[in-house]
Design a protein around this motif. Structure first.
Motif, PDB file in Angstrom:
ATOM      1  N   UNK A  57      -8.207  71.427  43.768  1.00  0.00           N
ATOM      2  CA  UNK A  57      -8.788  70.571  44.801  1.00  0.00           C
ATOM      3  C   UNK A  57      -8.938  69.124  44.349  1.00  0.00           C
ATOM      4  N   UNK A  58      -8.987  68.896  43.034  1.00  0.00           N
ATOM      5  CA  UNK A  58      -9.207  67.536  42.515  1.00  0.00           C
ATOM      6  C   UNK A  58      -8.180  67.221  41.434  1.00  0.00           C
ATOM      7  N   UNK A  59      -7.928  65.930  41.241  1.00  0.00           N
ATOM      8  CA  UNK A  59      -7.004  65.495  40.195  1.00  0.00           C
ATOM      9  C   UNK A  59      -7.601  65.788  38.822  1.00  0.00           C
ATOM     10  N   UNK A  60      -6.755  66.009  37.808  1.00  0.00           N
ATOM     11  CA  UNK A  60      -7.275  66.318  36.463  1.00  0.00           C
ATOM     12  C   UNK A  60      -7.977  65.116  35.835  1.00  0.00           C
TER      13      UNK A  60
END
Length: 488
Positions: A57-60
């Motif tokens: 769901x989110x960038x690393x």
């Protein structure tokens, strides 16, 4: 806040790391092309939203190794692709790729210049002028579309951009004579075979939707526009106080590959040769551009059938001033200080919608240099021969019919109506046939609706497509037809 500690700073263009990671990507793609026939051409199990769930769901927060990223591409990306470079991809029109196209794209991305004006990268601007003139010569376009003949060309990303730019030029040319209020009376004309891009472009430049004329074509004209149809529509609009503005003539329409007779048409005339323009490098196909000297603009897409990786669209205009008058921006910070005041200097920001520009010229230049015109002609002719073979195979099977004579490398066909089966049932059988072929994963084709009839399209043009792939898709079609209607 202070700067990042040195050890945590991002040095993203370290030459050694760049070479190592780029090599890894090239090796990955080489393996992909070697194995491409092992993949279903179209992802068989993909459902809307199902693939998105694979990704976080989110960038690393922390960067990862290129090896791990490529592992994820192999596991999560490739299975969800429609493989446009598969030799059994016969849908839409192809998006060509080649080793030279990839090398040119690497050079464009690696040098990463932004040649929106001459000063921003002089050689990029002038190389673009060179390659569009080269292409005009290869297609046999009139001298008026070359820089030496008073015209010129630009490389856009797509036909959509070329359409909007030429519509804006035609609009502003008319406004200069009639005033801004006249835009509500301007009319754009295209055939019922013309790509929907033109309707979208007309809306973007402010043409009222009610003033977009979709002109009917018939089998008698090969589904190309007739001069009489255009003349009747124009005369009716003039009688109503409207202003005929722009006419699109297509050489190789999306649905059927139809050809509009350029010489018979008039007003701002744009020739859309996005697909079939590539064939004009062969003298035997150049006749389809007959009358191009009457046109105001011409466009074709090397990324479709000219071995040039996405994206690349050539747009030529006979009167560059008409284009730049509509698209020019001239703030003081964008002036070419140091160019010697040469008024012939080209600033491509004034030939396109966007301010920024990619260095597409080097990609097309590499393709032309690497393969040469003779090999490119053979490439086009090879695909046409494959399509000719397929057309004859369809004609020879009494269960099928070719619904419109083949143009170039596009064959439009369907299961033939049978005694006691109504039109809806015939359409249903053809829908089932196409769905069965595509679901097999062994080929991918698309459809069109012509005169209310569901038609299957086979477009030959992939860089990796060989005669055996065309024979294979014909055998697949016959097998699926046997399951639906029995043998011949």
């Amino acid at each position: 806040m202070g700067s990042l500690p040195l050890d945590d700073a991002l040095f993203s263009l370290n030459p050694d790391t760049f070479a190592e990671e780029s090599t890894a990507v090239v090796d990955f793609l080489a393996r992909y092309y070697s194995d491409i026939e092992r993949y279903p051409v179209m992802a068989p199990d993909a459902k809307p939203g199902s693939i998105r769930k694979v990704f976080p769901d989110a960038a690393p927060e922390k960067g990862e190794s290129m090896d791990r990223i490529l592992d994820d591409v192999q596991r999560d990306v490739l299975p969800g692709l429609t493989h446009w470079q598969s030799p059994s991809f016969f849908a839409y029109f192809q998006a060509n790729a080649s080793g030279a196209g990839f090398a040119g794209e690497m050079l464009s991305a690696g040098l990463n210049v932004v040649p929106f004006m001459w000063k921003a990268s002089p050689v990029a601007t002038e190389l673009e002028q060179v390659v569009v003139d080269w292409m005009a010569g290869l297609l046999g376009l009139p001298e008026q579309f070359c820089f030496a003949g008073g015209g010129g060309g630009v490389l856009h990303g797509s036909t959509c951009e070329a359409v909007v730019c030429t519509l804006a030029a035609a609009r502003d040319r008319a406004i200069s004579r009639l005033g801004h209020a006249a835009i509500l009376r301007m009319v754009v004309y295209a055939s019922d075979q013309t790509n929907a891009t033109f309707q979208k472009g007309a809306s973007i430049v402010g043409i009222p939707p009610a003033n977009f004329r979709v002109l009917h074509t018939t089998a008698e004209s090969g589904y190309g526009l007739s001069a009489d149809t255009v003349r009747a529509a124009v005369e009716e609009d003039v009688a109503r106080g409207l202003v005929p503005l722009y006419l699109c003539a297509t050489v190789g329409t999306t649905g059927l590959g139809a050809i509009d007779p350029v010489r018979e048409l008039g007003m701002w005339l744009h020739i859309d040769a996005a697909y079939a323009g590539s064939a004009a490098i062969c003298p035997e196909f150049r006749c389809h551009l007959d009358g191009a000297e009457l046109a105001d603009s011409v466009s074709m897409n090397p990324h479709k059938w000219f071995l040039t990786n996405m994206d690349c669209c050539c747009l030529w205009v006979a009167d560059p001033t008409a284009l730049t008058s509509a698209l020019s921006t001239d703030p003081v910070y964008l002036k070419n200080v140091g160019s010697g005041g040469d008024v012939s200097t080209i600033d491509y920001k004034d030939w396109q919608i966007a301010l920024s520009q990619r260095f597409r010229a080097i990609k097309l230049w590499v393709v032309l240099r690497r393969y040469g015109a003779a090999a490119m002609r053979n490439y086009i002719r090879r695909h046409v021969r494959m399509a000719e073979w397929f057309e004859l195979a369809v004609v020879a099977d009494e269960r099928f019919e070719v619904v419109v004579p083949r143009n170039f490398s596009l064959v439009c066909f369907r299961l033939r109506p049978r005694l006691g089966i109504d039109d809806d049932a015939v359409d249903g059988l053809n829908r089932q046939l196409l769905a069965a072929v595509n679901a097999s994963g062994r080929a991918f084709m698309t459809h069109f609706v012509m005169d209310g009839k569901f038609v299957i399209r086979l477009a030959v043009g992939g860089a990796m497509t060989e005669m055996r792939h065309v024979r294979d898709v014909w055998e697949l079609l016959k097998d699926k037809a046997n399951e639906l209607v029995g043998g011949s």
